[in-house]
Design an enzyme around this catalytic site. Structure first.
Site, PDB file in Angstrom:
ATOM      1  N   TYR A   1       0.984  -1.270  -0.218  1.00 49.82           N
ATOM      2  CA  TYR A   1       0.118  -0.538  -0.331  1.00 49.82           C
ATOM      3  C   TYR A   1       1.000   1.296   0.283  1.00 49.82           C
ATOM      4  O   TYR A   1       0.342   2.030  -0.325  1.00 49.82           O
ATOM      5  CB  TYR A   1      -0.844  -0.333   1.460  1.00 49.82           C
TER       6      TYR A   1
ATOM      7  N   LYS B   1       3.124 -15.274   2.621  1.00 54.90           N
ATOM      8  CA  LYS B   1       3.034 -16.082   1.771  1.00 54.90           C
ATOM      9  C   LYS B   1       4.325 -16.401   1.370  1.00 54.90           C
ATOM     10  O   LYS B   1       4.610 -15.843  -0.055  1.00 54.90           O
ATOM     11  CB  LYS B   1       1.895 -14.826   0.673  1.00 54.90           C
TER      12      LYS B   1
ATOM     13  N   ASP C   1      -3.755 -17.893   1.561  1.00 56.85           N
ATOM     14  CA  ASP C   1      -4.431 -18.559   1.453  1.00 56.85           C
ATOM     15  C   ASP C   1      -5.410 -19.465   2.126  1.00 56.85           C
ATOM     16  O   ASP C   1      -7.305 -20.163   2.649  1.00 56.85           O
ATOM     17  CB  ASP C   1      -4.612 -19.811  -0.334  1.00 56.85           C
TER      18      ASP C   1
ATOM     19  N   ASP D   1      -5.615  -6.515   5.617  1.00 52.03           N
ATOM     20  CA  ASP D   1      -7.166  -5.776   4.968  1.00 52.03           C
ATOM     21  C   ASP D   1      -8.456  -6.290   4.973  1.00 52.03           C
ATOM     22  O   ASP D   1      -9.791  -6.240   5.620  1.00 52.03           O
ATOM     23  CB  ASP D   1      -6.593  -4.853   3.767  1.00 52.03           C
TER      24      ASP D   1
ATOM     25  N   ASP E   1     -11.290  -8.596   7.947  1.00 50.60           N
ATOM     26  CA  ASP E   1     -12.586  -8.395   7.370  1.00 50.60           C
ATOM     27  C   ASP E   1     -13.839 -10.204   7.555  1.00 50.60           C
ATOM     28  O   ASP E   1     -14.603  -9.686   7.645  1.00 50.60           O
ATOM     29  CB  ASP E   1     -13.503  -7.931   6.365  1.00 50.60           C
TER      30      ASP E   1
END
Ligand code: NAD
Length: 354
Positions: A136, A189, A221, A245, A249
């Site tokens: 980001y 990852k 994943d 992020d 959620d």
């Protein structure tokens, strides 16, 4: 005496903040509150959603208790004047680099989750997300004409994923401390990304200082899958900005009750901003029907993470459990046979349960 900046904001912000202040006051703690306007109400009064005086107030306070900001009537303002800029501005001004998002599913509220009750009943998971680095913010980034590869000569967009070792170390310490005596899952990852390999190596290095914590690594994943398959197996999950992020959620939605979710953002000095995960809910503002529990639980997080008042934090959390067990519900979490209460009545019930 600890100084708290109280920034209630817009919509239901002032209504739910009043309940949190009622609870904090009832505990008779050495706290001093200073209130100020942020968000749309600050824009209406001063022409800016985060006036410079509010930034100064936040900086000199031990913690910021934040309500919510935003109203659809401000959607046409230029981006830098929109109410939501207040949060981004405070994050930057205070150097808040870590976000803590508990996902707690109270046994009485399992029906609100989209998962089977047995999967979520009693869930108590903490997601620790890095906030200021990763793809980001990594440079270089931009648009350009692709210099090579199969699409050389075509317009392309590019971003850079990067994490420095000290940047991972500081969030690792927060996560290990939060996971004392428990199980910490670090999400990356590392099978594909160099950044993730640095993340993983650093987590392993820091873990040597925390023998009380068991560390497990999980690819992102798989983490997305485990969160819906067996979320109760996870105590604390730590991850970078991008993966966090998305996963935060997902974790939040396991509980199904947006009015119950608190959150915290901390800096290196332990100063923090504490706020409900939901927004300003303009559709129900001013009706005294909002659920104040996320705001009240944010106040408990503030006592724990910024003020070192663990005992008082636990008292608030136990009081919230008690009112739910007693059957008190605001409209958003109502169920058959419950005692439907207003926002202020819920605040009173928590005070009575303390
Ligand atoms: P929202 O979270 O405000 O509301 C979503 C739905 O949940 C609405 O139906 C609302 O009534 C309900 N809800 C939320 N909190 C509740 C509570 N405590 N009790 C009962 N019901 C509750 O999200 P939205 O409607 O997408 O956004 C409204 C405004 O809030 C927008 O301006 C948005 O930008 C802003 N927002 C602010 C924050 C923040 O301050 N951190 C976060 C998200 C959205």
């Amino acid at each position: 005496m600890k100084k708290i900046a109280v920034l209630a904001g817009d919509g239901i912000g002032p209504e739910i903040m009043a309940q949190a202040l009622k609870v904090l006051t009832a505990l008779k703690l050495p706290l001093e509150f200073e209130e100020a306007l942020v968000g749309g109400v600050a824009y209406a009064a001063f022409g800016h959603p985060l006036p410079a005086e509010v930034v100064e107030l936040a900086k000199k306070s031990d913690a910021v208790l934040f309500g919510a900001v935003g109203d659809f009537k401000y959607d046409s303002l230029p981006r830098h004047l929109r109410p939501e800029q207040a949060i981004l501005g405070l994050r930057k001004a205070l150097g808040l680099f870590v976000n803590l998002r508990p996902a707690i599913c109270y046994p009485e509220l399992t029906a609100a989750s989209s998962l089977k009750p047995e999967l979520v009943s009693g869930l108590d998971l903490l997601l620790v997300r890095e906030l200021t680095g990763d793809v980001y913010f990594g440079q270089p980034r931009g648009k350009r004409i692709s210099p090579d590869g199969a699409f050389a000569g075509a317009e392309e967009g590019f971003d850079t994923m990067r994490y420095a070792v000290p940047e991972v170390e500081r969030i690792a310490h927060v996560a290990f401390k939060a996971a004392m005596g428990k199980h910490l899952v670090s999400v990356d990852k590392a099978n594909v990304l160099e950044t993730s390999q640095v993340w993983r190596d650093t987590m392993i290095k820091v873990s040597k200082e925390y023998p009380e914590v068991t560390l497990e690594h999980m690819y992102v994943d798989n983490a997305a899958m485990q969160l819906v398959k067996a979320p109760k197996k996870i105590d604390v999950m730590v991850t970078g900005n991008l993966f966090g992020d998305i996963l935060s959620d997902e974790a939040a939605m396991l509980t199904g009750s947006i009015g119950m979710l608190a959150s915290a953002a901390l800096n290196e000095k332990g100063q923090g901003l504490f706020e409900p995960s939901h927004g300003s809910a303009p559709d129900i503002a001013g009706k005294n029907i909002a659920n104040p529990l996320a705001q009240i639980l944010s106040a408990a997080m503030m006592l724990r993470y910024s003020l070192g008042m663990e005992e008082a934090a636990v008292r608030i959390e136990n009081a919230v459990k008690k009112v739910l067990a007693q059957g008190y519900r605001t409209g958003d979490i109502r169920s058959e046979g419950c005692k439907l209460v207003s926002c202020s009545e819920m605040g009173d019930a928590v005070v009575a349960a303390l």
